[in-house]
Design a protein around this motif. Sequence first.
Motif, PDB file in Angstrom:
ATOM      1  N   SER A   1       0.831  -1.210   0.000  1.00  0.00           N
ATOM      2  CA  SER A   1       0.000   0.000   0.000  1.00  0.00           C
ATOM      3  C   SER A   1       0.861   1.255   0.000  1.00  0.00           C
ATOM      4  O   SER A   1       0.501   2.270  -0.619  1.00  0.00           O
ATOM      5  CB  SER A   1      -0.942   0.004   1.209  1.00  0.00           C
TER       6      SER A   1
ATOM      7  N   LYS B   1      -6.592   1.323   2.794  1.00  0.00           N
ATOM      8  CA  LYS B   1      -6.300   0.190   3.669  1.00  0.00           C
ATOM      9  C   LYS B   1      -6.689   0.499   5.114  1.00  0.00           C
ATOM     10  O   LYS B   1      -7.058  -0.411   5.874  1.00  0.00           O
ATOM     11  CB  LYS B   1      -4.812  -0.158   3.595  1.00  0.00           C
TER      12      LYS B   1
ATOM     13  N   ASN C   1       1.971   1.766  -3.560  1.00  0.00           N
ATOM     14  CA  ASN C   1       0.863   2.305  -4.362  1.00  0.00           C
ATOM     15  C   ASN C   1       0.684   3.809  -4.113  1.00  0.00           C
ATOM     16  O   ASN C   1       0.542   4.594  -5.058  1.00  0.00           O
ATOM     17  CB  ASN C   1      -0.438   1.575  -4.021  1.00  0.00           C
ATOM     18  N   SER C   2       0.671   4.196  -2.828  1.00  0.00           N
ATOM     19  CA  SER C   2       0.516   5.614  -2.487  1.00  0.00           C
ATOM     20  C   SER C   2       1.681   6.438  -3.032  1.00  0.00           C
ATOM     21  O   SER C   2       1.487   7.540  -3.552  1.00  0.00           O
ATOM     22  CB  SER C   2       0.436   5.787  -0.965  1.00  0.00           C
TER      23      SER C   2
ATOM     24  N   GLN D   1      -4.921  -0.606  -3.862  1.00  0.00           N
ATOM     25  CA  GLN D   1      -5.340   0.267  -2.773  1.00  0.00           C
ATOM     26  C   GLN D   1      -4.177   1.024  -2.147  1.00  0.00           C
ATOM     27  O   GLN D   1      -3.090   0.485  -1.954  1.00  0.00           O
ATOM     28  CB  GLN D   1      -6.069  -0.537  -1.691  1.00  0.00           C
ATOM     29  N   THR D   2      -4.447   2.292  -1.806  1.00  0.00           N
ATOM     30  CA  THR D   2      -3.464   3.139  -1.137  1.00  0.00           C
ATOM     31  C   THR D   2      -3.606   2.995   0.377  1.00  0.00           C
ATOM     32  O   THR D   2      -4.527   2.336   0.864  1.00  0.00           O
ATOM     33  CB  THR D   2      -3.663   4.603  -1.545  1.00  0.00           C
TER      34      THR D   2
END
Length: 275
Positions: free
Chosen positions: A70, A228, A73-74, A223-224
């Motif tokens: 995550s 989460k 991803n962010s 998903q960031t």
Amino acid sequence: MKKKTFSKIFWYVFSSIIAIIFLLPIYIAVTDSFKTQKGLYLDTIGLPTKAVFTLENYVQAFIDLDFFKSFLNSLIITVISTVLIIIFTSMAAWVLVRHKTKMSKFIFFLFALAMLVPFQAVMLPLVHIMGKLHLLNPGGLIFMYIGFGSSLSIILYHGFIKGIPVELEEAATIDGCNKFQVFWLIVFPLLKPITVTVSILNSMWIWNDFLLPQLVINKPQWQTIPLKMFYFFGQYAKKWNLALAGLVISIIPMIVFYFLAQKHIVKGITQGSIK
């Protein structure tokens, strides 16, 4: 003399109260992240005692958040969005400043006007259109971030560029530089203070955003961190101790980034506002 002393004491006390009000939520989040679930409910504001102190919250939050995935991803979404916003808006602002026409003024006015439109007013039709274009994915999310982040960024760049002497660009043109070279070799390096400001403002907003990713990202592997974090709030139970630990973990990168570049924030905004 007494009046000045009283005024100083008043503003000192007033500033201290305001600071405490703003820092209290951060204090609660950090202290409660080291408490057990039971200890958190027994004493929300107090420091964690030996009986309720635990580091297990951070370990469990790290696992539940699938933090590395995550976080990546962010990071990817935030960095790409911010870099593209800087590139496009700096060039757009430069053109709007240097080509003073009725159309350029109208376009700048549209960007300023766009800041008044709340996201909630356009989110449903926007998601509907992006769905038809098959852009409900990280690429589409980045595209939308560029659009929503452009207005403020162009306004900041626009004010700053006004203070750059046009003679520098004319001299570069005489030396044989084309438009692209004039901007990237002469103008853009001078935009460092406002560029840092734009990058920080957009990075903090994009990194912490929940609503837009919630509407756009529909696969768990994309998903960031804010998405989460929603894992800790179920229908029948809320794991506040784990959520607060996850919150502390998630804000550390932005805090580090902010402190590394904070000296440029006020400098960039003030210079852009007075030129």
